[in-house]
Design a protein around this motif. Structure first.
Motif, short mmCIF file in Angstrom:
data_model
loop_
_atom_site.label_atom_id
_atom_site.label_comp_id
_atom_site.label_asym_id
_atom_site.label_seq_id
_atom_site.Cartn_x
_atom_site.Cartn_y
_atom_site.Cartn_z
N ARG A 10 -29.26 9.30 -19.45
CA ARG A 10 -29.01 8.20 -20.38
C ARG A 10 -29.99 8.27 -21.53
O ARG A 10 -31.13 8.70 -21.35
CB ARG A 10 -29.22 6.86 -19.66
CG ARG A 10 -28.48 6.77 -18.36
CD ARG A 10 -28.94 5.61 -17.53
NE ARG A 10 -28.67 4.35 -18.18
CZ ARG A 10 -28.75 3.17 -17.58
NH1 ARG A 10 -29.11 3.11 -16.30
NH2 ARG A 10 -28.49 2.07 -18.22
N GLY A 37 -22.70 -4.09 -25.69
CA GLY A 37 -23.72 -3.21 -25.10
C GLY A 37 -23.18 -1.88 -24.61
O GLY A 37 -23.58 -1.40 -23.54
N VAL A 38 -22.29 -1.26 -25.38
CA VAL A 38 -21.70 0.00 -24.93
C VAL A 38 -22.70 1.14 -25.10
O VAL A 38 -23.30 1.30 -26.17
CB VAL A 38 -20.42 0.35 -25.74
CG1 VAL A 38 -19.79 1.63 -25.22
CG2 VAL A 38 -19.42 -0.80 -25.67
N SER A 39 -22.91 1.91 -24.05
CA SER A 39 -23.74 3.11 -24.18
C SER A 39 -23.05 4.27 -23.47
O SER A 39 -22.36 4.09 -22.47
CB SER A 39 -25.14 2.86 -23.61
OG SER A 39 -25.09 2.81 -22.22
N VAL A 40 -23.26 5.45 -24.01
CA VAL A 40 -22.60 6.64 -23.47
C VAL A 40 -23.68 7.60 -22.97
O VAL A 40 -24.67 7.85 -23.67
CB VAL A 40 -21.74 7.32 -24.55
CG1 VAL A 40 -21.12 8.60 -24.02
CG2 VAL A 40 -20.64 6.37 -25.03
N GLY A 41 -23.50 8.09 -21.76
CA GLY A 41 -24.44 9.06 -21.20
C GLY A 41 -23.69 10.24 -20.64
O GLY A 41 -22.49 10.36 -20.82
N THR B 43 -20.69 9.27 -18.80
CA THR B 43 -20.70 7.90 -18.30
C THR B 43 -20.60 6.96 -19.49
O THR B 43 -21.14 7.24 -20.55
CB THR B 43 -21.99 7.59 -17.53
OG1 THR B 43 -23.11 7.88 -18.38
CG2 THR B 43 -22.11 8.37 -16.26
N ILE B 44 -19.90 5.86 -19.29
CA ILE B 44 -19.86 4.82 -20.31
C ILE B 44 -20.27 3.52 -19.63
O ILE B 44 -19.70 3.15 -18.60
CB ILE B 44 -18.46 4.70 -20.93
CG1 ILE B 44 -18.03 6.05 -21.52
CG2 ILE B 44 -18.44 3.64 -22.02
CD1 ILE B 44 -16.56 6.32 -21.37
N ARG B 45 -21.30 2.90 -20.16
CA ARG B 45 -21.78 1.63 -19.60
C ARG B 45 -21.55 0.54 -20.62
O ARG B 45 -21.76 0.73 -21.81
CB ARG B 45 -23.27 1.72 -19.28
CG ARG B 45 -23.59 2.63 -18.11
CD ARG B 45 -25.10 2.76 -17.95
NE ARG B 45 -25.46 3.33 -16.66
CZ ARG B 45 -25.55 4.63 -16.41
NH1 ARG B 45 -25.33 5.51 -17.37
NH2 ARG B 45 -25.89 5.07 -15.21
N PHE B 46 -21.11 -0.63 -20.16
CA PHE B 46 -20.97 -1.76 -21.07
C PHE B 46 -20.96 -3.07 -20.30
O PHE B 46 -20.95 -3.09 -19.06
CB PHE B 46 -19.71 -1.62 -21.94
CG PHE B 46 -18.42 -1.40 -21.18
CD1 PHE B 46 -17.69 -2.47 -20.71
CD2 PHE B 46 -17.96 -0.12 -20.95
CE1 PHE B 46 -16.50 -2.27 -20.03
CE2 PHE B 46 -16.76 0.10 -20.26
CZ PHE B 46 -16.03 -0.98 -19.80
#
Lengths: 87, 87
Positions: A10, A37-41, B43-46
């Motif tokens: 991340r 709060g979208v984040s891409v890992g 991965t996509i987190r939100f």
């Protein structure tokens, strides 16, 4: 012995996440409200040959530090399970 | 209520994974032996606003099917937890 490894990479907090920002900006126009709060890992999965779990973890962390991740901008979390289990 | 969502995207089995193959091919030359089956995913987190967990899951799966993933070549696993917990 074989170990299955999952490396979850991340971006560190405070590092710009253009992919996540683009998704977040596009969502309302596509009819999806209430997402923030979208984040891409990224994830890297592999099988490693090691004497024991400790060695499997230490070798995997070496790999991460050496070239799977960029420690300046990324955090990596290494999960190791014995055998061919899915992670 | 707010839910934290993790979408784990992997290439379906049988789909070529050039990033994983490149890492695997490079490893022995870099001095790392015993690593096989390398695959790279994302991965996509939100955070999503939903009435309950069921709705949060269903909205997140809609998002995945609509444009977060390509269902032809990718499998997505959606994990939802209430509140601001880290995933």
């Amino acid at each position: 012995m074989k170990y299955t490894v999952l490396v979850d990479v991340r971006l560190r907090s405070g590092i710009a996440d253009p992919a996540g920002a683009t998704i977040e900006r596009a969502l309302p126009a596509l009819g999806y409200e209430g997402v923030s709060g979208v984040s891409v890992g990224k994830t890297i999965r592999f099988t490693i040959e090691a004497a024991d779990k400790k060695q499997a973890i230490s070798h995997s962390e070496d790999l991460c530090g050496a070239f799977l991740t960029n420690p300046v901008i990324e955090d990596a979390e290494v999960t190791v399970v014995p055998g061919g289990d899915d992670l």
